[in-house]
Design a protein around this motif. Structure first.
Motif, PDB file in Angstrom:
ATOM      1  N   ALA A  10     -25.466   9.496 -26.210  1.00 20.62           N
ATOM      2  CA  ALA A  10     -25.879   8.159 -25.412  1.00 20.62           C
ATOM      3  C   ALA A  10     -24.645   7.378 -25.492  1.00 20.62           C
ATOM      4  O   ALA A  10     -24.637   6.315 -26.274  1.00 20.62           O
ATOM      5  CB  ALA A  10     -26.985   7.469 -26.409  1.00 20.62           C
ATOM      6  N   SER A  95     -33.720  12.730 -25.148  1.00 21.96           N
ATOM      7  CA  SER A  95     -33.014  11.426 -25.830  1.00 21.96           C
ATOM      8  C   SER A  95     -33.025  11.762 -27.205  1.00 21.96           C
ATOM      9  O   SER A  95     -33.844  12.322 -28.024  1.00 21.96           O
ATOM     10  CB  SER A  95     -34.208  10.292 -25.715  1.00 21.96           C
ATOM     11  OG  SER A  95     -33.251   8.780 -26.179  1.00 21.96           O
ATOM     12  N   GLN A 198     -27.012   4.054 -21.924  1.00 23.96           N
ATOM     13  CA  GLN A 198     -26.559   4.518 -23.352  1.00 23.96           C
ATOM     14  C   GLN A 198     -27.908   5.138 -24.174  1.00 23.96           C
ATOM     15  O   GLN A 198     -27.803   6.264 -24.652  1.00 23.96           O
ATOM     16  CB  GLN A 198     -26.542   3.238 -24.205  1.00 23.96           C
ATOM     17  CG  GLN A 198     -25.092   2.241 -23.708  1.00 23.96           C
ATOM     18  CD  GLN A 198     -24.133   2.966 -24.467  1.00 23.96           C
ATOM     19  OE1 GLN A 198     -24.149   4.208 -24.811  1.00 23.96           O
ATOM     20  NE2 GLN A 198     -22.950   2.132 -24.671  1.00 23.96           N
ATOM     21  N   LEU A 199     -29.067   5.079 -23.616  1.00 22.47           N
ATOM     22  CA  LEU A 199     -30.267   5.573 -24.248  1.00 22.47           C
ATOM     23  C   LEU A 199     -30.762   6.718 -23.377  1.00 22.47           C
ATOM     24  O   LEU A 199     -31.865   7.146 -23.527  1.00 22.47           O
ATOM     25  CB  LEU A 199     -31.495   4.463 -24.217  1.00 22.47           C
ATOM     26  CG  LEU A 199     -31.146   2.919 -24.915  1.00 22.47           C
ATOM     27  CD1 LEU A 199     -32.433   2.232 -25.107  1.00 22.47           C
ATOM     28  CD2 LEU A 199     -30.378   3.492 -26.586  1.00 22.47           C
ATOM     29  N   TYR A 404     -24.336   7.410 -31.666  1.00 23.06           N
ATOM     30  CA  TYR A 404     -24.752   8.012 -30.263  1.00 23.06           C
ATOM     31  C   TYR A 404     -23.625   8.671 -29.562  1.00 23.06           C
ATOM     32  O   TYR A 404     -24.033   9.119 -28.210  1.00 23.06           O
ATOM     33  CB  TYR A 404     -25.111   6.475 -29.419  1.00 23.06           C
ATOM     34  CG  TYR A 404     -26.319   5.847 -29.785  1.00 23.06           C
ATOM     35  CD1 TYR A 404     -27.570   6.473 -29.609  1.00 23.06           C
ATOM     36  CD2 TYR A 404     -26.215   4.776 -30.789  1.00 23.06           C
ATOM     37  CE1 TYR A 404     -28.639   5.751 -30.218  1.00 23.06           C
ATOM     38  CE2 TYR A 404     -27.211   3.886 -31.059  1.00 23.06           C
ATOM     39  CZ  TYR A 404     -28.615   4.372 -30.646  1.00 23.06           C
ATOM     40  OH  TYR A 404     -29.617   3.842 -31.200  1.00 23.06           O
TER      41      TYR A 404
END
Length: 438
Positions: A10, A95, A198-199, A404
């Motif tokens: 991410a 994710s 990002q997620l 991330y």
């Protein structure tokens, strides 16, 4: 968290140099199919590419769950295909976030995907009065959370922010107020798309980009619309859609290309960044000559406005504003380091790095991402102490950002794979922090 999930990114910047696929068998199956169609044995491919038979075998048997772009590029060159031909992008990226964050996405999903029936669109209810200043204040507050890498708080904030901005548009009473409201709404969609990329919520991010472009067009702001394409290119790179990313960047750059004699800094910066996206996609897709040409054009634009004050348009999202202002010849050098790493020329990457003096004009995420490139180059050159030092510094200064980054996980994987002794306590802590079994 599974090891596979832990290796999915991410990342804050465009510039991810590893593809990690949720359905890894596609890469192995494609590699084997193309190799056989070329009449090559695994040993022949090793000789042509410089990639070991062991690695080729593991990839084809799907024993190895990911591969560096530099490795894939060498295989693609040896097989005379584009890098993207070796794999199929995963339609449903996994994710790295826990289920509680997915729960937080429910309200945002309702806002970006409202009920659409025969009687029209039915948005979630919003109670309260809004003014341009109140929405502007909310927007800036949400940006502050993004700068602090507090992505969960951002996800919780965006639904209300979007509803406020939509209400402001609905209540606009004049062409001028409508234009101002739509500009702010477009910026809110831009900010939302950044957080969602990002997620790894790519479908939602694409929805936000689409709505953002539509509102930028209604606000008659082509540069703002181009910045949404910036996010679109980032998203496509994340999905492994290299040619789509290159095409989106180039066609938009051609549309807004400034005159070298009269163009202003904002036009050159936006145009130049799009060229950088196009070159980033090209270098990852075994199109090195095209990448060099576009990088040279971007460099010319950066020199054209060197020394001029470069301020982002009002209320651009945090990442957009800082990235916009960081367009400079220094940035081109950083990209040259990145491209050298992608192409596996890590010695050259470190040579270029020695000539760079980082300034405060680059965005923090650009600087952090660049240091991961340097750490990767050091790891490939077996400068393990230097690589661990960079990772340790990032772990101390920007832990919320680092956690991330699948690129960081790939660097640590390489360091662990190449180690000759047990990890020290601080090294093992970094591996554990990144979700890596050491």
């Amino acid at each position: 968290m599974s090891k596979q999930a832990a290796t999915l990114e991410a990342d804050p910047q465009l510039h991810e140099v590893f593809w990690i696929m949720a359905h890894e068998p596609a890469l192995g199956d494609n590699l084997a199919r193309i190799r056989v169609s070329k009449g090559l044995t695994q040993e022949d491919l090793e000789e042509r590419s410089g990639v070991s038979v062991s690695t080729i075998r593991k990839l084809e048997q799907n024993d190895r769950k990911s591969a560096r772009v530099s490795t894939l590029r060498r295989l693609a060159q040896a097989l005379d295909v584009r890098t993207s031909d070796l794999f199929q992008p995963s339609p449903e990226p996994v994710s790295p976030l826990d289920e509680s964050v997915h729960t937080d996405l429910f309200a945002l999903r309702r806002t970006l995907k409202p009920v659409r029936g025969l009687s029209g669109i039915h948005m979630p209810d919003f109670d309260g009065e809004v003014t341009y200043e109140s929405v502007r204040t909310s927007f800036l507050a949400a940006n502050a959370l993004y700068r602090e890498d507090d992505y969960r708080a951002v996800v919780q904030t965006i639904p209300t922010l979007l509803l406020e901005a939509m209400t402001l548009v609905a209540e606009a009473g004049s062409p001028d107020s409508d234009r101002a409201a739509r500009t702010l709404l477009s910026q809110t969609f831009q900010f939302s798309a950044q957080a969602l990329i990002q997620l790894q919520q790519y479908d939602l991010a694409y929805q936000a980009i689409t709505e953002g472009i539509a509102n930028a067009e209604l606000a008659d702001d082509p540069l703002l619309g181009a910045w949404h394409v910036f996010n679109e290119c980032w998203l496509f790179l994340r999905e492994g859609r290299l040619e789509d990313s290159r095409r989106a960047a180039l066609t938009t750059a051609e549309t807004i290309e400034p005159r070298f004699s009269t163009g202003n800094p904002a036009e050159f910066a936006t145009w130049g960044w799009l060229l950088l996206w196009a070159s980033a996609a090209a270098v990852r897709n075994n199109q090195g000559d095209q990448a060099e040409d576009m990088l040279a054009l971007a460099e010319a634009g950066a020199h054209r406005i060197q020394g001029q004050e470069l301020e982002a348009p009002p209320f651009w999202a945090a990442r957009g504003a800082s990235t916009f202002a960081g367009f400079s010849p220094e940035l081109i050098q950083i990209k040259a380091v990145e491209y050298a790493v992608v192409q596996g020329n890590t010695a050259r990457a470190l040579e270029i790095q020695d000539t760079i003096h980082l300034s405060g004009k680059l965005s923090s995420s650009t600087r952090h991402r660049h240091m991961l490139d340097v750490a990767s180059a050091h790891a490939s050159e077996h400068n393990t102490a230097e690589s661990w030092a960079i990772l340790r510094d990032l772990r101390t200064r920007v832990p919320h950002w680092l956690r991330y980054q699948s690129f960081a996980r790939r660097v640590v994987d390489q360091l662990i794979e190449d180690r000759s002794r047990a990890l020290r306590a601080d090294q093992a802590e970094i591996a554990t922090f990144l979700g890596i079994e050491s």
